[in-house]
Design a protein around this motif. Structure first.
Motif, PDB file in Angstrom:
ATOM      1  N   GLU A 174       0.814  -1.214   0.000  1.00 59.16           N
ATOM      2  CA  GLU A 174       0.000   0.000   0.000  1.00 59.16           C
ATOM      3  C   GLU A 174       0.845   1.261   0.000  1.00 59.16           C
ATOM      4  O   GLU A 174       0.419   2.303  -0.462  1.00 59.16           O
ATOM      5  CB  GLU A 174      -0.882   0.015   1.259  1.00 59.16           C
ATOM      6  CG  GLU A 174      -2.319  -0.293   0.974  1.00 59.16           C
ATOM      7  CD  GLU A 174      -3.123  -0.423   2.251  1.00 59.16           C
ATOM      8  OE1 GLU A 174      -2.511  -0.510   3.335  1.00 59.16           O
ATOM      9  OE2 GLU A 174      -4.350  -0.454   2.144  1.00 59.16           O
ATOM     10  N   LYS A 175       2.060   1.159   0.561  1.00 63.16           N
ATOM     11  CA  LYS A 175       2.919   2.339   0.624  1.00 63.16           C
ATOM     12  C   LYS A 175       3.937   2.336  -0.513  1.00 63.16           C
ATOM     13  O   LYS A 175       4.812   3.199  -0.555  1.00 63.16           O
ATOM     14  CB  LYS A 175       3.666   2.371   1.968  1.00 63.16           C
ATOM     15  CG  LYS A 175       2.752   2.564   3.159  1.00 63.16           C
ATOM     16  CD  LYS A 175       3.567   2.931   4.385  1.00 63.16           C
ATOM     17  CE  LYS A 175       2.717   3.102   5.615  1.00 63.16           C
ATOM     18  NZ  LYS A 175       2.214   1.803   6.138  1.00 63.16           N
ATOM     19  N   GLY A 176       3.840   1.377  -1.395  1.00 59.81           N
ATOM     20  CA  GLY A 176       4.794   1.327  -2.502  1.00 59.81           C
ATOM     21  C   GLY A 176       6.175   0.892  -2.078  1.00 59.81           C
ATOM     22  O   GLY A 176       7.144   1.115  -2.781  1.00 59.81           O
ATOM     23  N   GLU A 177       6.280   0.249  -0.908  1.00 55.21           N
ATOM     24  CA  GLU A 177       7.591  -0.159  -0.404  1.00 55.21           C
ATOM     25  C   GLU A 177       7.976  -1.557  -0.875  1.00 55.21           C
ATOM     26  O   GLU A 177       9.058  -2.039  -0.591  1.00 55.21           O
ATOM     27  CB  GLU A 177       7.628  -0.109   1.125  1.00 55.21           C
ATOM     28  CG  GLU A 177       7.397   1.263   1.722  1.00 55.21           C
ATOM     29  CD  GLU A 177       8.529   2.242   1.428  1.00 55.21           C
ATOM     30  OE1 GLU A 177       9.560   1.798   0.908  1.00 55.21           O
ATOM     31  OE2 GLU A 177       8.358   3.440   1.714  1.00 55.21           O
TER      32      GLU A 177
ATOM     33  N   GLN B 273       1.254  -7.608  -8.400  1.00 57.89           N
ATOM     34  CA  GLN B 273       2.309  -6.601  -8.430  1.00 57.89           C
ATOM     35  C   GLN B 273       1.753  -5.261  -7.984  1.00 57.89           C
ATOM     36  O   GLN B 273       0.555  -4.989  -8.112  1.00 57.89           O
ATOM     37  CB  GLN B 273       2.944  -6.517  -9.817  1.00 57.89           C
ATOM     38  CG  GLN B 273       2.020  -6.079 -10.931  1.00 57.89           C
ATOM     39  CD  GLN B 273       2.760  -6.044 -12.254  1.00 57.89           C
ATOM     40  OE1 GLN B 273       2.626  -6.947 -13.089  1.00 57.89           O
ATOM     41  NE2 GLN B 273       3.540  -4.984 -12.463  1.00 57.89           N
ATOM     42  N   VAL B 274       2.628  -4.437  -7.452  1.00 57.63           N
ATOM     43  CA  VAL B 274       2.215  -3.113  -6.993  1.00 57.63           C
ATOM     44  C   VAL B 274       2.202  -2.186  -8.202  1.00 57.63           C
ATOM     45  O   VAL B 274       3.100  -2.213  -9.041  1.00 57.63           O
ATOM     46  CB  VAL B 274       3.177  -2.606  -5.901  1.00 57.63           C
ATOM     47  CG1 VAL B 274       2.815  -1.197  -5.484  1.00 57.63           C
ATOM     48  CG2 VAL B 274       3.139  -3.539  -4.705  1.00 57.63           C
ATOM     49  N   ASN B 275       1.133  -1.391  -8.290  1.00 55.13           N
ATOM     50  CA  ASN B 275       0.883  -0.573  -9.475  1.00 55.13           C
ATOM     51  C   ASN B 275       1.950   0.504  -9.672  1.00 55.13           C
ATOM     52  O   ASN B 275       2.075   1.420  -8.874  1.00 55.13           O
ATOM     53  CB  ASN B 275      -0.488   0.089  -9.315  1.00 55.13           C
ATOM     54  CG  ASN B 275      -0.956   0.724 -10.601  1.00 55.13           C
ATOM     55  OD1 ASN B 275      -0.172   0.908 -11.525  1.00 55.13           O
ATOM     56  ND2 ASN B 275      -2.234   1.051 -10.650  1.00 55.13           N
ATOM     57  N   PRO B 276       2.727   0.407 -10.776  1.00 52.64           N
ATOM     58  CA  PRO B 276       3.785   1.402 -10.995  1.00 52.64           C
ATOM     59  C   PRO B 276       3.212   2.792 -11.297  1.00 52.64           C
ATOM     60  O   PRO B 276       3.918   3.790 -11.174  1.00 52.64           O
ATOM     61  CB  PRO B 276       4.557   0.848 -12.187  1.00 52.64           C
ATOM     62  CG  PRO B 276       3.624  -0.094 -12.855  1.00 52.64           C
ATOM     63  CD  PRO B 276       2.693  -0.621 -11.815  1.00 52.64           C
ATOM     64  N   GLN B 277       1.934   2.838 -11.716  1.00 55.39           N
ATOM     65  CA  GLN B 277       1.351   4.153 -11.974  1.00 55.39           C
ATOM     66  C   GLN B 277       1.060   4.907 -10.676  1.00 55.39           C
ATOM     67  O   GLN B 277       0.923   6.114 -10.672  1.00 55.39           O
ATOM     68  CB  GLN B 277       0.090   4.008 -12.807  1.00 55.39           C
ATOM     69  CG  GLN B 277       0.439   3.957 -14.285  1.00 55.39           C
ATOM     70  CD  GLN B 277      -0.597   3.270 -15.127  1.00 55.39           C
ATOM     71  OE1 GLN B 277      -1.672   2.894 -14.635  1.00 55.39           O
ATOM     72  NE2 GLN B 277      -0.292   3.099 -16.386  1.00 55.39           N
ATOM     73  N   LYS B 278       0.961   4.151  -9.585  1.00 57.93           N
ATOM     74  CA  LYS B 278       0.732   4.816  -8.294  1.00 57.93           C
ATOM     75  C   LYS B 278       2.054   5.136  -7.621  1.00 57.93           C
ATOM     76  O   LYS B 278       2.157   6.107  -6.880  1.00 57.93           O
ATOM     77  CB  LYS B 278      -0.086   3.901  -7.375  1.00 57.93           C
ATOM     78  CG  LYS B 278      -1.491   3.684  -7.869  1.00 57.93           C
ATOM     79  CD  LYS B 278      -2.469   3.939  -6.749  1.00 57.93           C
ATOM     80  CE  LYS B 278      -3.869   4.014  -7.325  1.00 57.93           C
ATOM     81  NZ  LYS B 278      -4.785   4.654  -6.427  1.00 57.93           N
ATOM     82  N   PHE B 279       3.029   4.269  -7.833  1.00 56.07           N
ATOM     83  CA  PHE B 279       4.324   4.457  -7.156  1.00 56.07           C
ATOM     84  C   PHE B 279       5.439   4.375  -8.194  1.00 56.07           C
ATOM     85  O   PHE B 279       5.740   3.304  -8.722  1.00 56.07           O
ATOM     86  CB  PHE B 279       4.525   3.379  -6.085  1.00 56.07           C
ATOM     87  CG  PHE B 279       3.443   3.381  -5.036  1.00 56.07           C
ATOM     88  CD1 PHE B 279       3.451   4.305  -4.014  1.00 56.07           C
ATOM     89  CD2 PHE B 279       2.412   2.447  -5.101  1.00 56.07           C
ATOM     90  CE1 PHE B 279       2.446   4.299  -3.055  1.00 56.07           C
ATOM     91  CE2 PHE B 279       1.408   2.442  -4.148  1.00 56.07           C
ATOM     92  CZ  PHE B 279       1.428   3.377  -3.124  1.00 56.07           C
ATOM     93  N   SER B 280       6.051   5.528  -8.457  1.00 56.88           N
ATOM     94  CA  SER B 280       7.013   5.592  -9.559  1.00 56.88           C
ATOM     95  C   SER B 280       8.252   4.744  -9.293  1.00 56.88           C
ATOM     96  O   SER B 280       8.926   4.312 -10.213  1.00 56.88           O
ATOM     97  CB  SER B 280       7.428   7.043  -9.778  1.00 56.88           C
ATOM     98  OG  SER B 280       7.906   7.579  -8.555  1.00 56.88           O
ATOM     99  N   LYS B 281       8.566   4.489  -8.020  1.00 49.79           N
ATOM    100  CA  LYS B 281       9.819   3.790  -7.727  1.00 49.79           C
ATOM    101  C   LYS B 281       9.695   2.270  -7.787  1.00 49.79           C
ATOM    102  O   LYS B 281      10.663   1.559  -7.569  1.00 49.79           O
ATOM    103  CB  LYS B 281      10.333   4.195  -6.342  1.00 49.79           C
ATOM    104  CG  LYS B 281      10.766   5.635  -6.268  1.00 49.79           C
ATOM    105  CD  LYS B 281      11.268   5.981  -4.882  1.00 49.79           C
ATOM    106  CE  LYS B 281      11.608   7.470  -4.799  1.00 49.79           C
ATOM    107  NZ  LYS B 281      11.959   7.859  -3.428  1.00 49.79           N
TER     108      LYS B 281
END
Lengths: 233, 321
Positions: free
Chosen positions: B114-117, B265-273
């Motif tokens: 959720e935090k893109g970590e 997978q975590v959405n790259p559009q939400k988290f650029s890193k």
């Protein structure tokens, strides 16, 4: 009890046969904790020396902070370091989280106050007249400090031993910022924690014994330097 | 402060010259001390360079992806059973990525997503996964495999739940008898499942008999064994831990006890890193026929039965039929 017996046998077997993974984990443990200790000496000794010799406003407060730092809970250090190093944390751009470097950072934070505190106590315990004497003999500033540190070397080595002992036995911070990644950030303490949760007590015991041996070896080397020619008659 | 030597030249009343002081220093072992310091620095330098070279020697296989590190947040059971130890080297060899596995409860793993970590998640908490999917944080969610939860407890079964068909009924009996129950209490997938069952049973577990271990499944099983208590566990961890504990499987086979693992997978559009390519490759790897075959066989040699059932391509409703 049987775990201890088989654990010892297993530890010996792994050491004698040179189990590659175990040797690698042991070497990494030494690297990470050794580096962290060296860094903490570079940070802690100057701070401790400064606090011992200089009077300034707020000195007692700073010393209290150092003394508090000597008992810093590793898991808190781990959490704070983790929060700083996360991708979207203040130091996230460094990309250090889940690397051995992150573990070194966390362990150095744990050990530095220990080294600083011990150094301060060691230098303060030198007879103040000695300082005057050294100065009276015409030592310059660098010579003065070197002589003082030399006089305090017993205490300084105790500082190094305590700092190293603090970090090599630490698991909370290492697992948090290192992530216990196989072949990369897995050190002896985190490997032990994992093996216990996997139910492999023999392996966990064996790794514990290797950790104790490693810690003993290093401490023995430091002690022999410390006690060099100091055998009581 | 003037130098020692100068003082001597000016006044001549000092007993020790600079050279004399140096000699004294040498004799008395400052040199030893500085040698020690130099040694320490060298050791430190070596150690640091060791760390650095380790970092550089990431896998250089067939392909060399742009961003090599892929952070996989997963549940403790995939690690504690040893499944990932088998799968990850295969993935790394095939793709050149380097997986950083962070074993956590499913709750923490999902929070990291959720935090893109994290880049990719392998978790078993379908109810808690759905909010991430609907909010667009998690994409490309795929069913990987399942095994099942079982209720274990002391073989003499003081609450008398052995053979019950419904997990909720078993929990009711345990609560009635106030038999010791060890809960994970850590927001993991297993803990979430346990709370679901309590809810179904219409009971809010409270009191001295209901204890929260706050630890992983392996540790919780040990605790339950020591305290002669009941607990809910995934079958895989139970089999892995079986030789160390005195607990028996008492209730199994309830549909509510299915333990379903998804990868996403975590959405790259939400988290650029986020390392989107690496995460996508891992999702595809997990559902590939080759990997599914490994999952199907995993554990057979050690426990005499497979720990997981591969389910790629199925829908959630088809699982376990």
């Amino acid at each position: 009890m049987s775990f201890i017996g088989t654990g010892i046998a297993e530890a010996l077997r792994m050491l004698v046969t040179g189990n590659k993974e175990v040797l690698e984990i042991t070497w990494r443990t030494f690297q990470v904790s050794g580096t962290a200790t060296v860094i903490s000496v570079l940070i802690g000794v100057p701070i401790g020396t400064f606090l011992a010799l200089k009077g300034f406003f707020g000195r007692n407060l700073v010393i209290s902070v150092v003394n508090l730092g000597m008992g810093l809970p590793p898991v808190v250090v781990g959490l704070v370091t983790w929060l700083c190093l996360t991708r979207y944390g203040p130091l996230g751009f460094l990309g250090l989280l889940y690397t051995p470097t992150a573990m070194v950072v966390a362990q150095a934070i744990i050990a530095s106050p220990i080294v600083a505190g011990f150094t301060m106590a060691a230098i303060q315990s030198i007879n103040p007249k000695m300082r005057l004497q050294i100065l009276a003999l015409g030592a310059n500033r660098v010579q003065f400090l070197l002589l003082l540190l030399r006089e305090a070397r017993l205490g300084l080595l105790a500082a190094v031993i305590a700092g190293f002992g603090g970090v090599i036995s630490e698991v909370g911070a290492s697992i948090m910022v290192g992530g216990n990644i196989k072949g990369y950030t897995r050190v002896l303490t985190t490997a032990i924690a994992l093996e216990v949760s996997k139910g492999s007590f023999e392996l966990a015991t064996a790794l514990s014994i290797i950790l104790l041996l490693l810690a003993f070896l290093i401490t023995a080397v430091l002690t022999s330097i410390q006690q060099h020619r100091r055998q009581p008659q | 402060m003037p130098k020692a030597g100068e003082k001597l030249e000016q006044g001549g009343q000092y007993l020790i010259t600079e050279r004399g002081l140096l000699k004294l220093i040498k004799q008395k072992g400052i040199k030893r001390l500085s040698l020690l310091l130099v040694n320490l620095l060298i050791i430190g330098g070596l150690a640091l360079s060791g760390c650095a070279t380790q970092k550089e020697k990431a896998p250089a296989q067939s392909k060399t992806p742009k961003v090599k590190d892929v952070i996989l947040a997963t549940t403790t059971s995939t690690v504690d059973t040893g499944l990932l130890d088998v799968l990850i080297p295969k993935f790394e060899e095939k793709t050149g990525y380097k997986i950083k596995t962070i074993p956590a409860g499913s709750g923490q793993a999902l929070a990291m997503g959720e935090k893109g970590e994290a880049d990719v998640l392998l978790v078993h908490s379908p109810k808690k996964e759905m909010p991430l999917v609907t909010s667009g944080v998690a994409i490309n969610r795929k069913l990987v495999m399942h095994n099942d939860f079982v209720i274990v407890g002391p073989a003499d079964d003081p609450a008398g739940i052995k053979g019950l068909k419904s997990s909720a009924d078993a929990f009711k009996k345990i609560a009635e008898k106030k038999a010791v129950f060890i809960s994970r209490g850590d927001n993991s997938g297993t803990h979430t499942k346990e709370l679901d069952i309590w809810k179904q049973a219409g009971i809010t577990p409270e009191g001295a008999w209901y204890q929260q271990s706050g630890q992983g499944m392996g540790q919780t099983l040990l605790m339950a064994s020591e305290k002669k208590g009941y607990t809910l566990t995934d079958r895989g961890t139970f089999l892995a831990q079986q030789k160390n504990i005195k607990l028996a499987i008492l209730v199994e086979g309830d549909k509510a006890l299915l333990n379903i693992y998804h990868v996403m997978q975590v959405n790259p559009q939400k988290f650029s890193k986020v390392n989107a390519d690496g995460a996508k490759a891992f999702v595809e790897f997990m559902v590939s026929p080759e990997t599914q075959k490994i999952i199907a066989d995993f554990g057979k040699d050690k426990y005499g039965q497979a720990l997981f059932v591969p389910d790629a391509g199925k829908s959630e409703d088809e699982v376990g039929k």
